[in-house]
Design a protein around this motif. Structure first.
Motif, PDB file in Angstrom:
ATOM      1  N   UNK A 181      12.070  82.377  42.355  1.00  0.00           N
ATOM      2  CA  UNK A 181      12.908  81.185  42.205  1.00  0.00           C
ATOM      3  C   UNK A 181      12.535  80.424  40.928  1.00  0.00           C
ATOM      4  N   UNK A 182      11.219  80.288  40.692  1.00  0.00           N
ATOM      5  CA  UNK A 182      10.781  79.568  39.485  1.00  0.00           C
ATOM      6  C   UNK A 182      11.286  80.282  38.233  1.00  0.00           C
ATOM      7  N   UNK A 183      11.112  81.623  38.224  1.00  0.00           N
ATOM      8  CA  UNK A 183      11.542  82.383  37.047  1.00  0.00           C
ATOM      9  C   UNK A 183      13.057  82.261  36.868  1.00  0.00           C
ATOM     10  N   UNK A 184      13.764  82.332  37.998  1.00  0.00           N
ATOM     11  CA  UNK A 184      15.223  82.251  37.976  1.00  0.00           C
ATOM     12  C   UNK A 184      15.674  80.893  37.428  1.00  0.00           C
ATOM     13  N   UNK A 185      15.004  79.838  37.920  1.00  0.00           N
ATOM     14  CA  UNK A 185      15.343  78.488  37.451  1.00  0.00           C
ATOM     15  C   UNK A 185      15.086  78.344  35.957  1.00  0.00           C
ATOM     16  N   UNK A 186      13.961  78.947  35.527  1.00  0.00           N
ATOM     17  CA  UNK A 186      13.623  78.868  34.101  1.00  0.00           C
ATOM     18  C   UNK A 186      14.704  79.531  33.259  1.00  0.00           C
ATOM     19  N   UNK A 187      15.164  80.700  33.751  1.00  0.00           N
ATOM     20  CA  UNK A 187      16.196  81.410  32.988  1.00  0.00           C
ATOM     21  C   UNK A 187      17.488  80.590  32.956  1.00  0.00           C
ATOM     22  N   UNK A 188      17.850  80.041  34.151  1.00  0.00           N
ATOM     23  CA  UNK A 188      19.085  79.260  34.203  1.00  0.00           C
ATOM     24  C   UNK A 188      18.987  78.056  33.269  1.00  0.00           C
ATOM     25  N   UNK A 189      17.824  77.365  33.349  1.00  0.00           N
ATOM     26  CA  UNK A 189      17.625  76.189  32.498  1.00  0.00           C
ATOM     27  C   UNK A 189      17.675  76.573  31.015  1.00  0.00           C
ATOM     28  N   UNK A 190      17.027  77.707  30.725  1.00  0.00           N
ATOM     29  CA  UNK A 190      16.965  78.185  29.345  1.00  0.00           C
ATOM     30  C   UNK A 190      18.377  78.448  28.816  1.00  0.00           C
ATOM     31  N   UNK A 191      19.188  79.125  29.656  1.00  0.00           N
ATOM     32  CA  UNK A 191      20.555  79.439  29.239  1.00  0.00           C
ATOM     33  C   UNK A 191      21.342  78.149  29.021  1.00  0.00           C
ATOM     34  N   UNK A 192      21.179  77.189  29.975  1.00  0.00           N
ATOM     35  CA  UNK A 192      21.924  75.933  29.857  1.00  0.00           C
ATOM     36  C   UNK A 192      21.487  75.196  28.591  1.00  0.00           C
ATOM     37  N   UNK A 193      20.159  75.110  28.378  1.00  0.00           N
ATOM     38  CA  UNK A 193      19.649  74.412  27.191  1.00  0.00           C
ATOM     39  C   UNK A 193      20.138  75.089  25.913  1.00  0.00           C
ATOM     40  N   UNK A 194      20.078  76.437  25.918  1.00  0.00           N
ATOM     41  CA  UNK A 194      20.485  77.181  24.721  1.00  0.00           C
ATOM     42  C   UNK A 194      21.949  76.929  24.415  1.00  0.00           C
ATOM     43  N   UNK A 195      22.799  76.952  25.464  1.00  0.00           N
ATOM     44  CA  UNK A 195      24.232  76.738  25.216  1.00  0.00           C
ATOM     45  C   UNK A 195      24.441  75.329  24.677  1.00  0.00           C
ATOM     46  N   UNK A 196      23.696  74.393  25.300  1.00  0.00           N
ATOM     47  CA  UNK A 196      23.835  72.998  24.866  1.00  0.00           C
ATOM     48  C   UNK A 196      23.448  72.851  23.385  1.00  0.00           C
TER      49      UNK A 196
END
Ligand code: ADP
Length: 475
Positions: free
Chosen positions: A236-251
């Motif tokens: 879950x932590x890794x998954x959240x990190x990836x999701x956050x990373x993708x969101x931050x990157x798109x932003x």
């Protein structure tokens, strides 16, 4: 065997219990039956030995009689005594002296003297009846007799028969009970596994926060469910990190694109003179460069995560790399009216490293130091060797970093002052990349800082001897 392994664990355990109990019952039953039979034979043999002793005394009392007289006396005497129904007496040559009525009708096979060095006990069927036969050599006053005495075993055989019957009757009941209890016990023990499997089946990328019901059985199953839950937490932590990373990157990517879009739109809205177009294009170019840098950083981190970026690690003296960077940054310093100094001693600083990657780390640290230090500040790049480690420090007299931010600045996209960092061209990825590179070099990176009093970033990498040892130990 294949079919067996396809059965449920409960069924397999029940069948295993059945097989083990069957074997145990067979061994136990056969053993007990043999022991009982031996004991019954022993009792019958003891009775026969008693009768033989009586006969010996009888013969001794008549030791002077001729064979014919003896024959008549025995016949007369034994007719009355029923216990002597199965007696046969012969002389040493095998000539019959006496033979009871029953043995006349069902003769015993002859025995010779040399077969009787000691008394012989045998089981034999005579006229469908089971018998125990004692054959013995008797010496009476120099005369040798061969005596054979029999005793029926019908009662003993009946006892044995009954015993076997009970065994056969109770064995299947016991077997069924054992495998039933085995099946029930294993079902009871494995029911939580079904529950775990049911919950596990419902967990997917959408509800990764769900956990398996905690078991409090204190056994392997509790350990299994705890371990699976810990694994889910990590995923879950890794998954959240990836999701956050993708969101931050798109932003982060959206901002320069929006700026390019606006700039171009404004420029096209009405006709402008050349200098205005040039200015617009300069802005567009600046944003495009910023975006290219960001994409390059994102790619580096993506490769780092997938383990795809292999470094070219070899023994390397750090000093030329430091000097090369220093040369470039001293020009920047003079442009920005900042002081810049570099010290890296006369001794070689040999580490196991990738030159390009380490240059990138130094550039990231110097870039930050220059970004967050206002003129007439001072930036110092220094390197030394201490305790088997090469220590590279980048010191500035800039704005400094608050204690609560120091722990977070190595996180991806973390910036103390977002607007300021962006204005200076940063996306908060530099230190994350630097940390990843230094970790690949088996080193460490740390910061010491105080707001308003500047910062020191310190990188430590094992020098060659210790580095070679560490590398060979980890390969
Ligand atoms: P950025 O591209 O924003 O510089 P970094 O990952 O390199 O991203 O740094 C993260 C944040 O750490 C920066 O946004 C800044 O707030 C802070 N920081 C890094 N280096 C320094 C420094 N030398 N002085 C002050 N703040 C710094």
């Amino acid at each position: 065997m294949k079919r067996f392994s396809r059965l449920s664990i409960g069924m397999r355990l029940a069948l295993s219990y059945l097989a083990i109990f069957l074997l145990a019952e067979l061994v136990f039953g056969a053993g007990m039956w043999l022991i009982l039979r031996k004991n019954l034979y022993d009792i019958a043999d003891a009775t026969l030995e008693g009768q033989a002793a009586d006969l010996q005394r009888f013969l001794e009392a008549r030791k002077d009689l001729s064979a014919e007289r003896l024959q008549t006396e025995i016949s007369a005497d034994y007719k009355i005594d029923r216990s002597q129904d199965y007696v046969q007496i012969s002389d040493a040559d095998g000539n019959s002296i006496y033979r009871s009525q029953f043995l006349e009708e069902h003769p015993l096979p002859p025995v010779s003297l040399n077969q009787l060095s000691k008394p012989r006990h045998q089981y034999r069927r005579l006229g469908r009846l089971p018998f125990r036969i004692l054959s013995e050599k008797m010496a009476v006053d120099g005369r040798i007799f061969i005596v054979q005495i029999g005793g029926t075993l019908d009662e003993e055989m009946e006892t044995l028969e009954d015993f076997r019957g009970y065994l056969l009757m109770f064995a299947p009941v016991l077997l069924l009970a054992a495998s039933g209890v085995g099946y029930w016990l294993s079902r009871k023990a494995l029911t939580p596994v079904d529950a775990l499997a049911r919950t596990a089946r419902t967990i997917s990328g959408h509800n990764l926060s769900r956990r398996l019901e905690p078991l409090h059985t204190g056994d392997e199953l509790q350990r299994l469910s705890d371990t699976l839950n810990e694994m889910l937490t990590r995923i879950e932590t890794a998954f959240l990190r990836i999701t956050e990373f993708t969101a931050d990157a798109s932003h982060e990517l959206r901002t320069p694109i929006a700026l390019i879009h606006t700039e171009a739109e404004m420029a096209l809205r009405r006709s402008r003179d050349e200098s205005e177009y040039r200015e617009a294009l300069r802005h567009i170019l600046l944003e495009a460069e910023r975006m290219a840098r960001l994409i390059e950083e994102l790619l580096a981190l993506a490769r780092a995560d997938s383990g795809g970026e292999a470094l070219n690690i070899h023994p390397l003296d750090l000093r030329p790399t430091l000097r090369e960077s220093a040369l470039k940054w001293s020009q920047v310093a003079s442009l920005r009216e900042l002081q810049f100094e570099e010290y890296s001693g006369p001794q070689p600083l040999t580490v196991m490293g990738d030159e390009n990657a380490l240059r990138r780390v130094i550039d990231i640290l110097l870039d930050n130091a220059f970004k967050y230090t206002a003129p007439p500040g001072k930036i110092t790049l220094s390197a030394e060797q201490r305790g088997g480690r090469a220590i590279v420090s980048v010191k500035d007299t800039g704005i400094g970093i608050a204690a609560e931010d120091q722990a977070r600045i190595f996180e991806r996209f973390y910036r103390v002052d977002k607007a300021r960092s962006r204005a200076l061209g940063g996306a908060g990825l530099g230190l994350a990349i630097a940390q990843w590179i230094i970790q690949l070099h088996k080193g460490s990176i740390a910061v010491e800082s105080e707001p308003g009093n500047g910062s020191v970033f310190r990188v430590e990498i094992p020098t060659t001897k210790s580095a070679v040892e560490e590398y060979s130990a980890s390969q």
